[in-house]
Design a protein around this motif. Structure first.
Motif, short mmCIF file in Angstrom:
data_model
loop_
_atom_site.label_atom_id
_atom_site.label_comp_id
_atom_site.label_asym_id
_atom_site.label_seq_id
_atom_site.Cartn_x
_atom_site.Cartn_y
_atom_site.Cartn_z
N GLU A 1 0.84 -1.03 0.06
CA GLU A 1 0.05 0.06 0.08
C GLU A 1 0.76 1.45 -0.09
OE1 GLU A 1 -3.64 -1.73 2.54
OE2 GLU A 1 -2.07 -1.09 3.76
N GLN A 2 2.01 1.25 0.67
CA GLN A 2 2.83 2.35 0.75
C GLN A 2 3.35 2.73 -0.63
OE1 GLN A 2 5.38 2.86 4.23
NE2 GLN A 2 4.22 1.30 5.58
N ASP A 3 3.96 1.52 -1.10
CA ASP A 3 4.79 1.75 -2.33
C ASP A 3 3.92 2.36 -3.60
OD1 ASP A 3 7.12 0.54 -4.11
OD2 ASP A 3 5.25 -0.10 -5.10
N ALA A 4 2.63 1.67 -3.40
CA ALA A 4 1.78 2.28 -4.60
C ALA A 4 1.41 3.73 -4.36
CB ALA A 4 0.29 1.32 -4.53
N ALA A 5 0.98 4.17 -2.96
CA ALA A 5 1.16 5.53 -2.73
C ALA A 5 2.06 6.43 -2.86
CB ALA A 5 0.46 5.61 -1.33
N PHE A 6 3.29 6.01 -2.69
CA PHE A 6 4.45 6.72 -2.80
C PHE A 6 4.74 7.05 -4.50
CE2 PHE A 6 9.41 6.51 -2.70
CZ PHE A 6 9.55 7.94 -2.52
N ARG A 7 4.51 6.03 -5.09
CA ARG A 7 4.48 6.19 -6.64
C ARG A 7 3.60 7.28 -7.23
NH1 ARG A 7 7.92 1.85 -8.96
NH2 ARG A 7 8.45 0.36 -7.06
N TRP A 8 2.29 7.06 -6.50
CA TRP A 8 1.30 8.12 -7.15
C TRP A 8 1.82 9.56 -6.69
CZ3 TRP A 8 -2.01 11.72 -4.81
CH2 TRP A 8 -3.02 12.09 -5.66
N HIS A 9 2.16 9.82 -5.42
CA HIS A 9 2.76 11.01 -4.84
C HIS A 9 3.87 11.72 -6.00
CE1 HIS A 9 0.48 10.09 -1.28
NE2 HIS A 9 -0.08 11.27 -1.30
N ILE A 10 4.81 10.75 -6.52
CA ILE A 10 5.80 10.98 -7.13
C ILE A 10 5.29 11.79 -8.43
CG2 ILE A 10 7.85 10.32 -8.30
CD1 ILE A 10 8.23 8.04 -6.34
N ASP A 11 4.34 10.83 -9.04
CA ASP A 11 3.87 11.40 -10.21
C ASP A 11 3.12 12.64 -9.99
OD1 ASP A 11 3.33 10.97 -13.00
OD2 ASP A 11 1.19 10.76 -12.32
N LEU A 12 2.49 12.81 -8.96
CA LEU A 12 1.61 14.06 -8.75
C LEU A 12 2.69 15.25 -8.47
CD1 LEU A 12 -0.96 15.56 -8.02
CD2 LEU A 12 -0.47 14.88 -5.58
N ALA A 13 3.63 14.99 -8.01
CA ALA A 13 4.88 16.11 -7.80
C ALA A 13 5.22 16.45 -9.19
CB ALA A 13 5.90 15.64 -6.94
N LYS A 14 5.46 15.74 -10.02
CA LYS A 14 5.95 15.87 -11.24
C LYS A 14 5.06 16.69 -11.95
CE LYS A 14 8.45 11.93 -11.88
NZ LYS A 14 8.54 10.70 -12.57
#
Ligand SMILES: [Zn+2]
Ligand SMILES: [Zn+2]
Length: 286
Positions: free
Chosen positions: A125-138
């Motif tokens: 769950e953490q991994d998926a959310a982290f990846r989504w936030h990385i993309d959001l920041a971009k």
């Protein structure tokens, strides 16, 4: 979260130049409305901590942080769902965060990352959310503010796999000299909180002595992680002044020089608007 015990640390002597508290949780410090936010900001600016970034760690807290940042020119916000709160993180949450992250006074997406100390959310769950936030920041073009607890290698691996956003900040950096070197090489910015002042934090202090000033930030993470010699007592943005003084001594530089350097870094990383100084002693900023 354990409530802090004892009296608040005294106000330190004002810093000779202004700094930014790059990471705090004003709601967790007890602020609710504009009056209570302004009280904390006034205490901070009275000692030279003239700008503050308040971080939301769940959705309600992110909405509050974004809103609070419009109440006073000295306050900015970062929004995300904290890695320990990512269980059940879904499309409705993402839509809210996406909207918040685009607001002008929201200067970072965070705190996001991986936390292997607590097990409220699974690593998946953490991994998926982290990846989504990385993309959001971009997508929104803002800094990514990382929470890394016992997860150094996986954080770097995920950043490599996804591709880092232009600006990456490790909040409350907790690595050693070797990890600091690897982060610095990648252009990341390392933000140091109270633990860097703890006398037994040898590895962390070694890392903090090494980081180039233009990749260095200071923060409180208040109400937690109160700097030495007030460890365990309530923390608040003004107390970052203790950390700045301690860090200047550790790095063997003037307090003013370090304050100016971390201010310039914060201004660049978070694209903060330039301000005229509101220091009590009237000294210039940066
Ligand atoms: Zn954190
Ligand atoms: Zn935090």
């Amino acid at each position: 979260m354990t409530p802090r015990k004892g009296e608040s640390p005294p106000l330190p002597e004002p810093l000779p130049a202004a700094v930014v508290d790059a990471h705090t949780h004003l709601d967790a410090c007890g602020a609710k409305d504009s009056a209570s936010v302004i009280e904390i900001l006034d205490r901070a600016s009275s000692v030279g901590v003239t700008r503050v970034i308040t971080v939301g760690d769940d959705l309600d807290s992110a909405v509050w942080a974004a809103e609070a940042s419009t109440w006073d020119d000295r306050l900015f916000a970062a929004v995300a769902v904290h890695p320990t709160r990512t269980s059940g993180f879904g499309d409705a949450d993402k839509a809210v965060l996406e909207d918040l992250a685009r607001r002008p006074r929201v200067v970072a997406v965070g705190e996001t990352g991986l936390d292997y100390y607590w097990d409220y959310s699974t690593p998946q769950e953490q991994d998926a959310a982290f990846r989504w936030h990385i993309d959001l920041a971009k997508r929104v073009g803002k800094a990514l503010m990382i929470h890394d607890r016992d997860a150094h290698e996986d954080i770097l691996r995920v950043l490599t796999e996804e591709g880092s956003p232009e600006k990456v900040v490790f909040h409350c950096f907790s690595g050693d000299l070797d990890f600091a070197r690897r982060c610095v090489e990648r252009g990341y910015v390392l933000s140091f909180a109270g633990p860097v002042t703890f006398r037994n934090a040898k590895d962390l202090r070694e890392a903090a002595a090494f980081v180039p000033a233009d990749q260095l930030l200071v923060e409180t993470d208040a109400p937690f992680l109160t700097p030495h010699p007030f460890r365990g007592r309530p923390n608040e943005s003004y107390a970052v002044a203790y950390t700045v003084r301690d860090l200047a001594a550790l790095r063997g530089v003037d307090v003013a020089e370090l304050a100016n350097a971390v201010s310039a870094t914060a201004q660049r990383v978070f694209s903060l608007p330039a301000v005229t100084s509101d220091l009590p002693n009237g000294e210039g900023l940066v």
